[in-house]
Motif scaffolding. Structure first.
Motif, short mmCIF file in Angstrom:
data_model
loop_
_atom_site.label_atom_id
_atom_site.label_comp_id
_atom_site.label_asym_id
_atom_site.label_seq_id
_atom_site.Cartn_x
_atom_site.Cartn_y
_atom_site.Cartn_z
N TYR A 27 39.82 37.35 27.15
CA TYR A 27 41.28 37.47 27.23
C TYR A 27 41.86 36.72 28.43
CZ TYR A 27 40.96 41.16 30.81
OH TYR A 27 40.72 41.86 31.96
N LYS A 28 41.12 36.61 29.53
CA LYS A 28 41.63 35.86 30.68
C LYS A 28 41.68 34.36 30.40
CE LYS A 28 40.32 39.21 34.24
NZ LYS A 28 39.51 39.46 35.47
N LYS B 112 38.18 40.75 23.71
CA LYS B 112 37.74 41.63 24.79
C LYS B 112 37.04 40.84 25.91
CE LYS B 112 37.10 45.58 21.69
NZ LYS B 112 36.12 46.51 21.07
N GLU C 146 46.94 39.54 27.41
CA GLU C 146 46.64 40.88 27.90
C GLU C 146 45.23 41.29 27.47
OE1 GLU C 146 50.86 40.09 27.10
OE2 GLU C 146 49.12 40.20 25.75
N ASN C 147 44.66 42.29 28.15
CA ASN C 147 43.36 42.78 27.73
C ASN C 147 43.49 43.46 26.36
OD1 ASN C 147 44.08 45.60 28.06
ND2 ASN C 147 43.70 45.39 30.25
N TYR C 148 42.37 43.80 25.77
CA TYR C 148 42.36 44.29 24.39
C TYR C 148 43.23 45.52 24.21
CZ TYR C 148 40.55 45.80 19.85
OH TYR C 148 40.46 46.18 18.53
#
Length: 274
Positions: free
Chosen positions: A216-217, A213, A222-224
């Motif tokens: 992720y970048k 969370k 992808e985000n969570y």
């Protein structure tokens, strides 16, 4: 010669992996060698323990995820002709957290107490499964979340195709990229081959999902929420195409059928049945 090979997957979070390996080496360096698979990490974000850096265009773009990442580590050990010197292989995600005490050695000793155990997982501190364990400390299950698996070499030898000259399907089915359901498949293979898969509270772990969370970048994923959706959607598609199953529950039931048959064949182990 050390008895365990510990494989950890990393992607652009060197400080997280280094902290985990430092702790494991402090308490378990006498029993385990440590291997870090860098899954397309930036060259300036490699762990100080980096063993292999896979940086093909595909992996730089997508990473490896658990199935392909662990496959790659095992495949490299085999290609480098050191696979067979180990008795067991510990597969860890980099978000696994352990306590300040021996972790691998007690897990390995517990694995060896059970001749029929092919896979042993430490119980997560917040897992509902721990209520089944009681005084026995270890019981056999037909589904286990896969952020920390200790696999017995003899079991792996039964199911790996050493003539398959690619890491992608070396142990887990890498066609299921994110891995939703691959843990059930590997456990079913345990019971098909007269091995069991267990959970123990001899040691426990915590999977820190906050890392994805938060970072992720940096991980370049992808985000969570989006990752969770892709994880499930891709996994359900894989189950449908490979097995004709329309849900994860069908896959779990598939595993449980082999689980029940195992205890019919080995009734003296019924005390380990949940």
């Amino acid at each position: 010669m050390k008895e365990v090979a510990t494989i950890i997957l990393n992607r652009n979070l060197p400080y997280i992996v280094d902290k985990l390996v430092d702790k494991l080496k402090k308490y378990d360096n006498n029993i385990s060698d440590f291997y870090v698979v860098e899954a397309g990490s930036d060259i300036n974000k490699l762990s100080k323990y980096a063993t292999w850096h896979l940086n093909t265009p595909e992996v730089i773009r997508l990473g490896l995820r658990f199935p392909r990442g662990m496959n790659y580590g095992l495949y490299k050990l085999w290609k480098e002709k050191i696979f067979f010197k180990y008795k067991a292989f510990l597969l860890l995600t980099n978000d696994t957290q352990v306590k300040n005490k021996p972790f691998i050695e007690p897990l390995f000793k517990e694995l060896n107490k059970h001749s029929k155990l092919g896979i042993l997982s430490p119980c997560g501190h917040d897992w509902a499964e721990k209520r089944f364990l009681g005084k026995l400390k270890t019981k056999y299950f037909y589904y286990i979340h896969n952020h920390a698996y200790l696999l017995k070499k003899e079991f792996i030898e039964k199911i790996i195709n050493f003539n398959y000259h690619s890491y992608k399907k070396f142990l887990f089915d890498g066609n299921n990229f994110r891995g939703y359901g691959t843990e059930i498949e590997i456990i079913a293979k345990c019971y098909v081959n007269d091995y069991a898969a267990g959970i123990t509270n001899i040691v426990t772990t915590y999977e820190n999902e906050e890392l994805l969370k938060k970072y992720y970048k940096k991980i370049k994923t992808e985000n969570y929420q989006e990752n969770e959706k892709l994880y499930i959607d891709e996994g359900k598609k894989w189950m449908r195409e490979k097995y004709g199953f329309s849900s994860k529950w069908a896959m779990i039931y598939y595993s449980k059928n082999f689980y029940d048959k195992f205890f019919e064949n080995f009734p003296h182990l019924n005390k380990f049945k949940i």
